[in-house]
Motif scaffolding. Structure first.
Motif, PDB file in Angstrom:
ATOM      1  N   ARG A  61     -20.518 -19.780 -24.670  1.00 29.41           N
ATOM      2  CA  ARG A  61     -19.821 -20.596 -23.668  1.00 29.41           C
ATOM      3  C   ARG A  61     -18.790 -19.774 -22.909  1.00 29.41           C
ATOM      4  O   ARG A  61     -18.631 -19.901 -21.694  1.00 29.41           O
ATOM      5  N   THR A  62     -18.081 -18.921 -23.652  1.00 28.68           N
ATOM      6  CA  THR A  62     -17.050 -18.088 -23.021  1.00 28.68           C
ATOM      7  C   THR A  62     -17.665 -17.123 -22.020  1.00 28.68           C
ATOM      8  O   THR A  62     -17.149 -16.937 -20.903  1.00 28.68           O
ATOM      9  N   ARG A  64     -20.488 -17.474 -20.446  1.00 25.36           N
ATOM     10  CA  ARG A  64     -20.936 -18.245 -19.278  1.00 25.36           C
ATOM     11  C   ARG A  64     -19.761 -18.558 -18.358  1.00 25.36           C
ATOM     12  O   ARG A  64     -19.887 -18.490 -17.125  1.00 25.36           O
ATOM     13  N   GLN A  65     -18.614 -18.869 -18.966  1.00 28.34           N
ATOM     14  CA  GLN A  65     -17.424 -19.172 -18.174  1.00 28.34           C
ATOM     15  C   GLN A  65     -16.947 -17.923 -17.422  1.00 28.34           C
ATOM     16  O   GLN A  65     -16.550 -18.000 -16.252  1.00 28.34           O
ATOM     17  N   PHE A  66     -16.991 -16.777 -18.087  1.00 30.06           N
ATOM     18  CA  PHE A  66     -16.622 -15.527 -17.417  1.00 30.06           C
ATOM     19  C   PHE A  66     -17.577 -15.230 -16.260  1.00 30.06           C
ATOM     20  O   PHE A  66     -17.156 -14.790 -15.182  1.00 30.06           O
ATOM     21  N   SER A  67     -18.861 -15.443 -16.483  1.00 31.45           N
ATOM     22  CA  SER A  67     -19.844 -15.195 -15.426  1.00 31.45           C
ATOM     23  C   SER A  67     -19.577 -16.088 -14.225  1.00 31.45           C
ATOM     24  O   SER A  67     -19.666 -15.646 -13.062  1.00 31.45           O
ATOM     25  N   GLU A 127     -11.574 -21.324 -13.131  1.00 32.37           N
ATOM     26  CA  GLU A 127     -12.597 -20.926 -14.099  1.00 32.37           C
ATOM     27  C   GLU A 127     -12.158 -19.690 -14.885  1.00 32.37           C
ATOM     28  O   GLU A 127     -12.451 -19.564 -16.077  1.00 32.37           O
ATOM     29  N   ASP A 130      -9.709 -20.776 -17.577  1.00 29.31           N
ATOM     30  CA  ASP A 130     -10.404 -21.369 -18.724  1.00 29.31           C
ATOM     31  C   ASP A 130     -11.047 -20.295 -19.613  1.00 29.31           C
ATOM     32  O   ASP A 130     -11.000 -20.382 -20.840  1.00 29.31           O
ATOM     33  N   SER A 131     -11.643 -19.282 -18.991  1.00 33.66           N
ATOM     34  CA  SER A 131     -12.305 -18.237 -19.779  1.00 33.66           C
ATOM     35  C   SER A 131     -11.300 -17.436 -20.590  1.00 33.66           C
ATOM     36  O   SER A 131     -11.560 -17.093 -21.747  1.00 33.66           O
ATOM     37  N   MET A 134     -10.274 -19.525 -23.535  1.00 37.76           N
ATOM     38  CA  MET A 134     -11.338 -19.621 -24.525  1.00 37.76           C
ATOM     39  C   MET A 134     -11.410 -18.364 -25.389  1.00 37.76           C
ATOM     40  O   MET A 134     -11.605 -18.431 -26.604  1.00 37.76           O
TER      41      MET A 134
END
Length: 206
Positions: A61-62, A64-67, A127, A130-131, A134
């Motif tokens: 999930r992390t 994906r959030q970074f991407s 975003e 959030d990353s 996380m």
């Protein structure tokens, strides 16, 4: 089973009986220890699987959030923002005993956070915020997972060593001692019978 090369005397018989008694007690203790270590190992394996599943899921999930954050932010600005740490953590490595095996224990201490995030909110999207959050939340769990995985490897190696000791006692030492004791008893009985026969012959001639 080959017996030990010893002199068939009563002193040797007594010594071997003491060794056999010690070997039998040692075998029982090592067997009990092995069973308990396997039980503890099974518990730790379950914990390891649970932690790994959680870490891999949260890490996916992390990432994906970074991407997503990288896709919404110019590459230069993203690399600059993410290269500045927002948290400083000291890892304290200690040990604890699990069935006599010293295994590692990692504690994260003196966690110091900067005021807010290390970049301007106007430069980076939410975003990215959030990353970063996380990743910060995932770090203690990753440290715990590393310690648990090292513990499983150390316990597995100790269980294997203990198993070899148990097998050596059960299939080599104890049978050898029993065979040698049986041989000495037979020799002593034979000597006693020969002595009785000689005594009877001497009395018969008198």
């Amino acid at each position: 089973m080959a017996r030990l090369n010893v002199n068939p005397t009563r002193m040797e018989l007594k010594r071997l009986k003491a060794r056999l008694s010690t070997a039998v007690r040692g075998h029982k203790l090592l067997k009990d220890k092995s069973d308990e270590m396997v039980r503890r190992f099974t518990e730790i394996i379950r914990e390891n699987k649970r932690l790994r599943d959680e870490v891999e899921e949260e890490l996916a999930r992390t990432l994906r959030q970074f991407s997503l954050a990288r896709s919404l932010t110019p590459a230069f600005e993203a690399e600059t923002a993410f290269s500045m740490p927002s948290v400083r953590v000291n890892a304290t490595c200690k040990t604890e005993s699990v069935m006599g095996v010293e295994v590692p224990r990692v504690e994260l201490t003196d966690e110091k956070r900067s005021e807010g995030l290390p970049y301007a909110y106007s430069e980076i999207t939410s975003e990215a915020d959030d990353s970063v959050a996380m990743v910060s939340a995932l770090l203690p769990k990753m440290a715990r997972l590393a310690a648990v995985e090292k513990t499983t490897r150390m316990l597995a190696a100790e269980i294997e060593r203990n198993k070899r000791r148990v097998n050596a006692l059960e299939y080599v030492m104890i049978p050898q001692l029993e065979e040698t004791i049986k041989y000495i008893k037979g020799k002593l009985d034979e000597n006693e019978r020969a002595a009785v026969v000689r005594l009877m012959k001497v009395k018969g001639r008198a």
